[in-house]
Write a protein that holds these residues in place. Structure first.
Motif, PDB file in Angstrom:
ATOM      1  N   TRP A 127       0.823  -1.214   0.000  1.00 19.37           N
ATOM      2  CA  TRP A 127       0.000   0.000   0.000  1.00 19.37           C
ATOM      3  C   TRP A 127       0.856   1.264   0.000  1.00 19.37           C
ATOM      4  CZ3 TRP A 127      -3.306  -2.165   4.589  1.00 19.37           C
ATOM      5  CH2 TRP A 127      -4.245  -3.067   4.095  1.00 19.37           C
ATOM      6  N   ILE A 128       1.985   1.248   0.700  1.00 19.57           N
ATOM      7  CA  ILE A 128       2.795   2.461   0.824  1.00 19.57           C
ATOM      8  C   ILE A 128       3.446   2.842  -0.506  1.00 19.57           C
ATOM      9  CG2 ILE A 128       4.695   3.572   2.051  1.00 19.57           C
ATOM     10  CD1 ILE A 128       4.033   1.655   4.424  1.00 19.57           C
ATOM     11  N   PRO A 129       4.202   1.947  -1.172  1.00 19.05           N
ATOM     12  CA  PRO A 129       4.752   2.330  -2.482  1.00 19.05           C
ATOM     13  C   PRO A 129       3.676   2.573  -3.535  1.00 19.05           C
ATOM     14  CG  PRO A 129       5.946   0.454  -1.573  1.00 19.05           C
ATOM     15  CD  PRO A 129       4.714   0.640  -0.735  1.00 19.05           C
ATOM     16  N   THR A 130       2.512   1.931  -3.399  1.00 21.47           N
ATOM     17  CA  THR A 130       1.421   2.230  -4.328  1.00 21.47           C
ATOM     18  C   THR A 130       0.979   3.675  -4.151  1.00 21.47           C
ATOM     19  OG1 THR A 130       0.677  -0.068  -4.316  1.00 21.47           O
ATOM     20  CG2 THR A 130      -0.894   1.576  -5.074  1.00 21.47           C
ATOM     21  N   PHE A 131       0.861   4.117  -2.894  1.00 18.86           N
ATOM     22  CA  PHE A 131       0.571   5.528  -2.634  1.00 18.86           C
ATOM     23  C   PHE A 131       1.662   6.410  -3.227  1.00 18.86           C
ATOM     24  CE2 PHE A 131       1.579   9.248  -0.050  1.00 18.86           C
ATOM     25  CZ  PHE A 131       0.380   9.928   0.001  1.00 18.86           C
ATOM     26  N   MET A 132       2.924   6.021  -3.056  1.00 14.10           N
ATOM     27  CA  MET A 132       4.034   6.818  -3.580  1.00 14.10           C
ATOM     28  C   MET A 132       4.002   6.887  -5.105  1.00 14.10           C
ATOM     29  SD  MET A 132       6.799   5.283  -0.859  1.00 14.10           S
ATOM     30  CE  MET A 132       8.239   6.289  -1.175  1.00 14.10           C
ATOM     31  N   THR A 133       3.564   5.818  -5.746  1.00 14.30           N
ATOM     32  CA  THR A 133       3.409   5.826  -7.202  1.00 14.30           C
ATOM     33  C   THR A 133       2.422   6.904  -7.632  1.00 14.30           C
ATOM     34  OG1 THR A 133       3.883   3.452  -7.313  1.00 14.30           O
ATOM     35  CG2 THR A 133       2.735   4.420  -9.193  1.00 14.30           C
ATOM     36  N   CYS A 134       1.412   7.125  -6.805  1.00 14.12           N
ATOM     37  CA  CYS A 134       0.373   8.115  -7.126  1.00 14.12           C
ATOM     38  C   CYS A 134       0.871   9.552  -7.006  1.00 14.12           C
ATOM     39  CB  CYS A 134      -0.838   7.914  -6.228  1.00 14.12           C
ATOM     40  SG  CYS A 134      -1.633   6.308  -6.463  1.00 14.12           S
ATOM     41  N   LEU A 135       2.106   9.737  -6.568  1.00 11.63           N
ATOM     42  CA  LEU A 135       2.696  11.075  -6.472  1.00 11.63           C
ATOM     43  C   LEU A 135       3.492  11.430  -7.724  1.00 11.63           C
ATOM     44  CD1 LEU A 135       4.049  10.765  -2.800  1.00 11.63           C
ATOM     45  CD2 LEU A 135       1.722  11.293  -3.591  1.00 11.63           C
ATOM     46  N   PHE A 136       3.773  10.437  -8.569  1.00  9.19           N
ATOM     47  CA  PHE A 136       4.537  10.648  -9.796  1.00  9.19           C
ATOM     48  C   PHE A 136       3.651  11.279 -10.872  1.00  9.19           C
ATOM     49  CE2 PHE A 136       7.325   7.705  -7.686  1.00  9.19           C
ATOM     50  CZ  PHE A 136       8.601   7.982  -8.191  1.00  9.19           C
ATOM     51  N   PRO A 137       4.272  11.759 -11.957  1.00  4.19           N
ATOM     52  CA  PRO A 137       3.468  12.298 -13.060  1.00  4.19           C
ATOM     53  C   PRO A 137       2.424  11.291 -13.526  1.00  4.19           C
ATOM     54  CG  PRO A 137       5.795  12.801 -13.409  1.00  4.19           C
ATOM     55  CD  PRO A 137       5.723  11.884 -12.209  1.00  4.19           C
ATOM     56  N   ASP A 138       1.325  11.787 -14.016  1.00  7.76           N
ATOM     57  CA  ASP A 138       0.204  10.935 -14.377  1.00  7.76           C
ATOM     58  C   ASP A 138       0.571   9.933 -15.477  1.00  7.76           C
ATOM     59  OD1 ASP A 138      -1.576  12.238 -12.545  1.00  7.76           O
ATOM     60  OD2 ASP A 138      -1.647  13.918 -13.941  1.00  7.76           O
ATOM     61  N   SER A 139       1.484  10.304 -16.374  1.00  5.41           N
ATOM     62  CA  SER A 139       1.906   9.379 -17.424  1.00  5.41           C
ATOM     63  C   SER A 139       2.624   8.168 -16.838  1.00  5.41           C
ATOM     64  CB  SER A 139       2.824  10.095 -18.421  1.00  5.41           C
ATOM     65  OG  SER A 139       3.973  10.628 -17.761  1.00  5.41           O
ATOM     66  N   VAL A 140       3.351   8.364 -15.746  1.00 11.90           N
ATOM     67  CA  VAL A 140       4.017   7.252 -15.069  1.00 11.90           C
ATOM     68  C   VAL A 140       2.974   6.333 -14.440  1.00 11.90           C
ATOM     69  CG1 VAL A 140       5.582   6.617 -13.190  1.00 11.90           C
ATOM     70  CG2 VAL A 140       6.111   8.580 -14.658  1.00 11.90           C
ATOM     71  N   GLN A 141       1.961   6.928 -13.837  1.00 10.82           N
ATOM     72  CA  GLN A 141       0.886   6.116 -13.249  1.00 10.82           C
ATOM     73  C   GLN A 141       0.170   5.299 -14.313  1.00 10.82           C
ATOM     74  OE1 GLN A 141      -1.569   8.271 -10.260  1.00 10.82           O
ATOM     75  NE2 GLN A 141      -0.181   9.975 -10.626  1.00 10.82           N
ATOM     76  N   ASP A 142      -0.020   5.887 -15.503  1.00 13.26           N
ATOM     77  CA  ASP A 142      -0.643   5.147 -16.600  1.00 13.26           C
ATOM     78  C   ASP A 142       0.140   3.868 -16.882  1.00 13.26           C
ATOM     79  OD1 ASP A 142      -2.550   7.125 -16.886  1.00 13.26           O
ATOM     80  OD2 ASP A 142      -1.546   8.099 -18.588  1.00 13.26           O
ATOM     81  N   GLU A 143       1.462   3.958 -16.827  1.00  7.21           N
ATOM     82  CA  GLU A 143       2.319   2.801 -17.104  1.00  7.21           C
ATOM     83  C   GLU A 143       2.229   1.762 -15.993  1.00  7.21           C
ATOM     84  OE1 GLU A 143       7.018   1.880 -18.222  1.00  7.21           O
ATOM     85  OE2 GLU A 143       6.423   3.855 -17.462  1.00  7.21           O
ATOM     86  N   VAL A 144       2.325   2.192 -14.755  1.00  3.19           N
ATOM     87  CA  VAL A 144       2.335   1.256 -13.632  1.00  3.19           C
ATOM     88  C   VAL A 144       0.982   0.589 -13.446  1.00  3.19           C
ATOM     89  CG1 VAL A 144       2.642   1.028 -11.129  1.00  3.19           C
ATOM     90  CG2 VAL A 144       4.195   2.488 -12.452  1.00  3.19           C
ATOM     91  N   PHE A 145      -0.071   1.386 -13.482  1.00  6.26           N
ATOM     92  CA  PHE A 145      -1.404   0.853 -13.177  1.00  6.26           C
ATOM     93  C   PHE A 145      -2.071   0.186 -14.372  1.00  6.26           C
ATOM     94  CE2 PHE A 145      -1.151   4.261  -9.810  1.00  6.26           C
ATOM     95  CZ  PHE A 145      -0.925   3.362  -8.781  1.00  6.26           C
TER      96      PHE A 145
END
Length: 393
Positions: free
Chosen positions: A90-108
């Protein structure tokens, strides 16, 4: 953009409670293997555990931290290692949500994506065109064997001998996993080491850690969400503390399951349940578990209420968040220790869960961020008008 029915907190907690018996059944096998069973991971995914901190636009639940506490509590009643691993995701997933939205598109883009991570800057970052190259090793990476990505911290050398810690995201297939996890507690978490050898990370997947710790996030779409505008350290504290509460409740469950059939050897008592000593032990342990739950809920409610209001966090509130986490861990461990000491010599057998619960809460209490004494000292410093002696607040 995905849409999904968002379960209520009660529904998510019930799902966690429903998978807890399977977690408990698989716990001995996870201990032997040094990692969670694939069946356990599938059950957690089926219960929606890996979606709790994923934004709604990706089909996630965007759950608040009170939900995390209550879900982790139920998971830990089954297996502390499974609850801890879920909490760490849960913690690094939250941290992923702090990155630019294009990065989140890739991870999620990966359904039920699992992101492991660390806050320790134990690697070196070298700037190159378009990003950084990272070399180094991270230890205690819980859940790495089943993760898709890792959030890493690496230090970039600056002028005058200074170092800038950077937070970055790396696909797991670019890292080497070193199976060095051979411990007495939380054995099932698979908290192995990972190694980066000349791993290139594009600049968009890199953020300065000091900026993150002070709330300077890069996501635009998450900027107005109460869930994602909270400070990282209070969020991390609230995300993980439910496991401690759950371990105290697990010890309580196991103790009272065994109590009706137990005697007190070398005494006149026909049943342990008849002894005044048992009454005092049971009362004290349950009250300590209740107190641990109070601190966990107070912490989560602070994080969630500040997220909703958007108000600036004070240094005292940040310090109290860590103090509540430390207090919950201390009280949970004290509750477990009482139940364990009242469980008799037969409890040392490996098929009696109390011995595993005792080892798990001991390991958890030694974690650098969760250590009760460290957190109490930090809170005391701030209460006495001194400045915090850490950036991790």
């Amino acid at each position: 953009m995905l849409t999904a029915d968002i379960p209520t907190r009660a529904q998510l907690v019930r799902r966690a409670a429903e998978v807890a018996p399977l977690l408990r059944e698989n716990a001995p096998k996870a201990e032997d293997a040094g990692r969670l069973q694939d069946e356990t991971i599938e059950a957690l995914a089926g219960a929606g555990v890996f979606r709790l901190r994923v934004p709604k636009r990706y089909g996630g639940y965007e759950a608040d931290t009170r939900t995390l506490v209550d879900v982790a509590t139920e998971l830990a009643r089954g297996d502390g290692a499974a609850a801890w691993t879920a909490s760490v995701y849960w913690i690094p997933t939250f941290m992923t949500c702090l990155f630019p939205d294009s990065v989140q598109d890739e991870v999620f883009a990966t359904p039920d994506v699992r992101v492991c991570g660390t806050l320790s800057p134990s690697a070196r970052a070298t700037p190159v065109e378009g990003g950084i190259v990272v070399n180094g090793r991270w230890s205690f990476v819980s859940g790495a064997p089943h993760a898709h990505w890792q959030e890493v911290i690496a230090a970039q050398e600056m002028a005058h001998g200074q170092h800038l810690p950077l937070m970055a995201l790396v696909p797991m297939d670019q890292l080497e996993i070193v199976d060095d996890w051979d411990t007495s507690g939380l054995r099932g978490t698979g908290s192995v080491s990972t190694v980066a050898k000349d791993v290139f990370i594009p600049q968009e997947r890199v953020l300065p850690l000091p900026a993150v710790l002070t709330g300077q996030y890069a996501s635009q779409l998450n900027a107005d969400s109460p869930v994602y505008r909270a400070p990282l350290l209070p969020v991390a504290a609230a995300s993980s503390v439910g496991t401690a509460v759950g371990l105290a409740r697990a010890a309580q469950d196991v103790f009272f399951e065994r109590l009706p059939d137990r005697t007190l050897t070398y005494t006149w008592y026909a049943k342990q349940a008849e002894a005044p000593l048992t009454h005092l032990q049971a009362s004290e342990a349950v009250l300590k578990a209740d107190q641990a739950e109070f601190h966990a809920h107070r912490l989560a409610d602070l994080v969630d209420s500040k997220g909703l209001s958007g108000e600036e966090w004070t240094v005292l509130e940040r310090a109290r968040a860590r103090a509540d986490m430390g207090a919950a861990v201390r009280l949970a461990k004290e509750a477990v220790d009482i139940f364990a000491s009242a469980s008799g010599g037969s409890s040392v057998y490996r098929d009696v869960p109390i011995q595993r619960i005792t080892r798990d809460i001991q390991a958890m209490s030694l974690h650098a961020l969760m250590n009760p004494n460290t957190n109490a000292e930090l809170y005391g410093r701030v209460l006495c008008g001194q400045q915090p002696n850490t950036l991790y607040i």
